[in-house]
Design a protein around this motif. Sequence first.
Motif, PDB file in Angstrom:
ATOM      1  N   GLN A   1       0.838  -1.183   0.000  1.00  0.00           N
ATOM      2  CA  GLN A   1       0.000   0.000   0.000  1.00  0.00           C
ATOM      3  C   GLN A   1       0.880   1.243   0.000  1.00  0.00           C
ATOM      4  N   PRO A   2       0.659   2.167  -0.941  1.00  0.00           N
ATOM      5  CA  PRO A   2       1.537   3.319  -1.051  1.00  0.00           C
ATOM      6  C   PRO A   2       1.467   4.262   0.137  1.00  0.00           C
ATOM      7  N   GLU A   3       0.331   4.329   0.827  1.00  0.00           N
ATOM      8  CA  GLU A   3       0.235   5.239   1.960  1.00  0.00           C
ATOM      9  C   GLU A   3       1.231   4.865   3.049  1.00  0.00           C
ATOM     10  N   TYR A   4       1.444   3.572   3.248  1.00  0.00           N
ATOM     11  CA  TYR A   4       2.360   3.141   4.284  1.00  0.00           C
ATOM     12  C   TYR A   4       3.798   3.143   3.779  1.00  0.00           C
ATOM     13  N   GLN A   5       3.974   2.743   2.556  1.00  0.00           N
ATOM     14  CA  GLN A   5       5.321   2.608   2.030  1.00  0.00           C
ATOM     15  C   GLN A   5       5.998   3.970   1.848  1.00  0.00           C
ATOM     16  N   TYR A   6       5.270   4.976   1.402  1.00  0.00           N
ATOM     17  CA  TYR A   6       5.869   6.272   1.116  1.00  0.00           C
ATOM     18  C   TYR A   6       5.522   7.324   2.150  1.00  0.00           C
ATOM     19  N   GLY A   7       4.613   7.049   3.043  1.00  0.00           N
ATOM     20  CA  GLY A   7       4.244   8.006   4.071  1.00  0.00           C
ATOM     21  C   GLY A   7       3.475   9.199   3.536  1.00  0.00           C
ATOM     22  N   ILE A   8       2.687   9.018   2.489  1.00  0.00           N
ATOM     23  CA  ILE A   8       1.928  10.100   1.883  1.00  0.00           C
ATOM     24  C   ILE A   8       0.490  10.033   2.383  1.00  0.00           C
ATOM     25  N   ALA A   9      -0.020  11.147   2.924  1.00  0.00           N
ATOM     26  CA  ALA A   9      -1.412  11.186   3.372  1.00  0.00           C
ATOM     27  C   ALA A   9      -2.330  11.581   2.230  1.00  0.00           C
ATOM     28  N   SER A  10      -1.974  12.635   1.492  1.00  0.00           N
ATOM     29  CA  SER A  10      -2.820  13.060   0.384  1.00  0.00           C
ATOM     30  C   SER A  10      -2.022  13.901  -0.602  1.00  0.00           C
ATOM     31  N   ILE A  11      -2.524  13.925  -1.832  1.00  0.00           N
ATOM     32  CA  ILE A  11      -1.954  14.758  -2.890  1.00  0.00           C
ATOM     33  C   ILE A  11      -3.122  15.519  -3.503  1.00  0.00           C
ATOM     34  N   LYS A  12      -3.076  16.846  -3.386  1.00  0.00           N
ATOM     35  CA  LYS A  12      -4.130  17.689  -3.959  1.00  0.00           C
ATOM     36  C   LYS A  12      -3.516  18.564  -5.041  1.00  0.00           C
ATOM     37  N   VAL A  13      -4.189  18.607  -6.182  1.00  0.00           N
ATOM     38  CA  VAL A  13      -3.693  19.367  -7.325  1.00  0.00           C
ATOM     39  C   VAL A  13      -4.726  20.428  -7.689  1.00  0.00           C
ATOM     40  N   GLU A  14      -4.285  21.668  -7.742  1.00  0.00           N
ATOM     41  CA  GLU A  14      -5.126  22.762  -8.218  1.00  0.00           C
ATOM     42  C   GLU A  14      -4.597  23.170  -9.585  1.00  0.00           C
ATOM     43  N   ILE A  15      -5.457  23.057 -10.589  1.00  0.00           N
ATOM     44  CA  ILE A  15      -5.050  23.339 -11.969  1.00  0.00           C
ATOM     45  C   ILE A  15      -5.624  24.699 -12.379  1.00  0.00           C
TER      46      ILE A  15
ATOM     47  N   TYR B   1       1.702  16.125  10.568  1.00  0.00           N
ATOM     48  CA  TYR B   1       1.511  16.301   9.131  1.00  0.00           C
ATOM     49  C   TYR B   1       2.453  17.390   8.647  1.00  0.00           C
ATOM     50  N   THR B   2       3.149  17.107   7.573  1.00  0.00           N
ATOM     51  CA  THR B   2       3.950  18.139   6.922  1.00  0.00           C
ATOM     52  C   THR B   2       3.412  18.317   5.517  1.00  0.00           C
ATOM     53  N   GLU B   3       3.338  19.553   5.085  1.00  0.00           N
ATOM     54  CA  GLU B   3       2.795  19.835   3.765  1.00  0.00           C
ATOM     55  C   GLU B   3       3.863  20.517   2.936  1.00  0.00           C
ATOM     56  N   SER B   4       4.015  20.027   1.723  1.00  0.00           N
ATOM     57  CA  SER B   4       4.942  20.670   0.796  1.00  0.00           C
ATOM     58  C   SER B   4       4.192  21.021  -0.475  1.00  0.00           C
ATOM     59  N   LYS B   5       4.688  22.043  -1.178  1.00  0.00           N
ATOM     60  CA  LYS B   5       4.034  22.502  -2.404  1.00  0.00           C
ATOM     61  C   LYS B   5       5.000  22.387  -3.564  1.00  0.00           C
ATOM     62  N   MET B   6       4.417  22.109  -4.718  1.00  0.00           N
ATOM     63  CA  MET B   6       5.160  22.085  -5.976  1.00  0.00           C
ATOM     64  C   MET B   6       4.413  22.958  -6.969  1.00  0.00           C
ATOM     65  N   PHE B   7       5.156  23.725  -7.760  1.00  0.00           N
ATOM     66  CA  PHE B   7       4.559  24.514  -8.829  1.00  0.00           C
ATOM     67  C   PHE B   7       5.020  23.929 -10.149  1.00  0.00           C
TER      68      PHE B   7
ATOM     69  N   LEU C   1       8.397  12.143  -6.012  1.00  0.00           N
ATOM     70  CA  LEU C   1       8.200  11.280  -4.842  1.00  0.00           C
ATOM     71  C   LEU C   1       8.798   9.892  -5.001  1.00  0.00           C
ATOM     72  N   GLY C   2       9.249   9.553  -6.207  1.00  0.00           N
ATOM     73  CA  GLY C   2       9.780   8.214  -6.433  1.00  0.00           C
ATOM     74  C   GLY C   2       8.694   7.161  -6.498  1.00  0.00           C
ATOM     75  N   MET C   3       7.538   7.536  -7.013  1.00  0.00           N
ATOM     76  CA  MET C   3       6.403   6.623  -7.117  1.00  0.00           C
ATOM     77  C   MET C   3       6.006   6.476  -8.576  1.00  0.00           C
ATOM     78  N   SER C   4       5.289   5.420  -8.879  1.00  0.00           N
ATOM     79  CA  SER C   4       4.787   5.241 -10.239  1.00  0.00           C
ATOM     80  C   SER C   4       3.576   6.145 -10.460  1.00  0.00           C
ATOM     81  N   ARG C   5       3.273   6.415 -11.738  1.00  0.00           N
ATOM     82  CA  ARG C   5       2.112   7.250 -12.061  1.00  0.00           C
ATOM     83  C   ARG C   5       0.819   6.616 -11.575  1.00  0.00           C
ATOM     84  N   LYS C   6       0.767   5.303 -11.632  1.00  0.00           N
ATOM     85  CA  LYS C   6      -0.442   4.594 -11.206  1.00  0.00           C
ATOM     86  C   LYS C   6      -0.701   4.812  -9.708  1.00  0.00           C
TER      87      LYS C   6
END
Length: 134
Positions: A56-70, A88-94, A111-116
Amino acid sequence: MKKLSPQWLKFLKSLGIEFWLPLPLLALSFWFVGGWLTQKTLSSYNNDAVKLQASQPEYQYGIASIKVEIYPKKGISIVKIKKLSRTYTESKMFLKTTDIPFVEAAIGAELGMSRKKVRKMMRYRRQGTVNSEQ
């Protein structure tokens, strides 16, 4: 040895000894058979639950959520990533793209994760349109 007198036999029969005497034997036999069946059942399963939890990616990568504003008019996307740690730590990408496959690929590379896996965790919102998608 003393022989049992008829009075003792009547007393034992009044207690129902014929009924109570085999009960410990029945209890022991159920206990042994139940233990054997439990051991047989539990040893026949392999550790699939451990494999499922590790995938499960949530446990393996420690990601809670990914939100994208387009923002299609500006041609950018803002990505907010919440990571699980003690807090919780939040980081932003532009990103200078609004194309969803490119956004997924950029986040996956970061993040070193697959697109899927990224696609399963992402939530989108288009800014500047009447119908907001989430």
